[in-house]
Scaffold this motif. Sequence first.
Motif: not given
Length: 599
Positions: A292-306, A432-438
Amino acid sequence: MTEPLIPPQSTGGGGGPDPLHGRPPVNPQTSDAGRFLCAGTYLDATYRDQVIDELFVHEERIAAPSYGFDATRVLAHALRARRVELAWAAGVLGAWFVGFVLTGGILVLVVAPFLLLSLGRWLKAREALLLRFLSLIVRIYAWWLLIVVFVGFWVAVAGSLRGLGNLGSFLLPGVSLLDDSSGSSGSGYGGYDDYGSSGSSGSSPTLADRALVWWVPAVYAAVVTAVGLQRGHAARIISTDLSEARYAQREGDPAESSQGARFARVSGRIRREQHSPLIMYNINDPFTGSGEAYRPWHLSVELRPREDLAPGRTPDPLTNADIVRRIEPFLHDLRVPSPHGSPQAADAVLDRLRALVVDQCVFLPAGGLPHRDGAPLSEAHFAEHLAGAIEEGGERRRYFLRVRVGGWDENLGVTVFVRVHTQGHMLMLEVAPHLLLPVRTTFHNADADAQRHLNNNWLGKAAEAVAATPSSVSGSVVTLARGAASWWRIATGGHGGARPEGPGLSVREIAAEDNGSLFHLMDIDRYLKTIQDRVVRGVTVALHDAGWYTEEFAQRAVTVAAGGVFIQSVNDSAFSVGGSGHHNTAGGGSSNRGSGSGH
């Protein structure tokens, strides 16, 4: 080329873990999870049919990834369990048929209420309230018929065969099982002449008449014995061939050694596919086999020089492979126990994270292949697809860093798929975390139930057999019908020459519980948080060392030490990195399942 059954610890891009600080994962050929699945094929006919249909009948379907078990052993035991049950079903129906002949058809008075009891049990399992109410009525009527038959039988035993004949006319209007006419001879049912006597309806029954009546309990006892032997046979298989010690010895498994040429062909394909890092998927369910898919998430950020870069320095370019290489060491470090006491004490730590598996995989759609055997699963093909997929960010061919933990001897599987993509000065991180329950409790308890049955006394075994006898007629008919239907699908389906397809289902997923114990849920929580923290940490370090600005990324996904800051989820909810931003449940609820990939 046949792929190894045990997945590699790492395939390219970051080096494997130090073997001195880790443990190999549980062998999928001999895991408890696989043993429970094999036992389930003897306990649940529906599950057994699903296994055979997916892996044996649909020869064109590529096997789903088998995380923590060997699907070929499950299929072998499913086929063996079906053969055993077909043989017993034919034997039980044969016993009933012989009983009809020996009793002149009187035994049908017992079969009728038995069939009604089976119908009532089936209706009781339905969810509709009306059907459950109808089940109660059917079962009450069935028990009433059994009482009437019982009373009528003892009246007949006492010497009044006419009572049993009238009972047959009452239960089956218009039908007289015993011809009690007081006239001519040679008209009795079942080949007996002049039931009762040749001239008087009230005379005593003959010796042949009494023998006919006594055949009823004798035949019924024979059927009960057959049902009891059938149950004992299944219990002996589970307690011997599927015992923990015997199952650990793969060689000589009677279930595999007794199969034919078709099984040899199919099992060879499954072994090649089920643990391959190149996953041929069904576009409608690409993660089949992962759970079962368990709360898949994504994150997008802009690449800027330090801002604190040295004058004249520009940030180093980052590729997807570069970031993955920086993530892997943080994950491999999870295999190293904390130092305490002595090196021997540290090495004795049993934490399942010590058997953490980090590897790389590529997803390819199964459609379009000319034949199932043409799937590009060799090491050379995988290396080629890996080199192309890791940087392209394609829709159909997708690269993932795969992180797995098999808890409770692979009875609880946690798999986290990580994908990084950099394009247009943007960094996109997908998790994308996935779980195989017992595995189902009934499958898990197969050993204990088999031992209880075999060690029970004769009275307990007889009581169980008597209770199971009413469903033996309908159950045997259904078993034979299922076997015939499976054979018909193989003979007429044309699956052997069909275009290859991705997996339709996973035999591990359909055998999983809807939830887990509190211990299971605590372990899931720990594994997921730990793995995701290390992924976020690896990305952060990669950005910082290359000279890119990381504050925006850190604001949305901080390390475990900072805690309390949430990563945006695709479900407009929050998943805490180092906090507790999700419910402590797994499976069975929509709140725990992702509904998209975030794009």
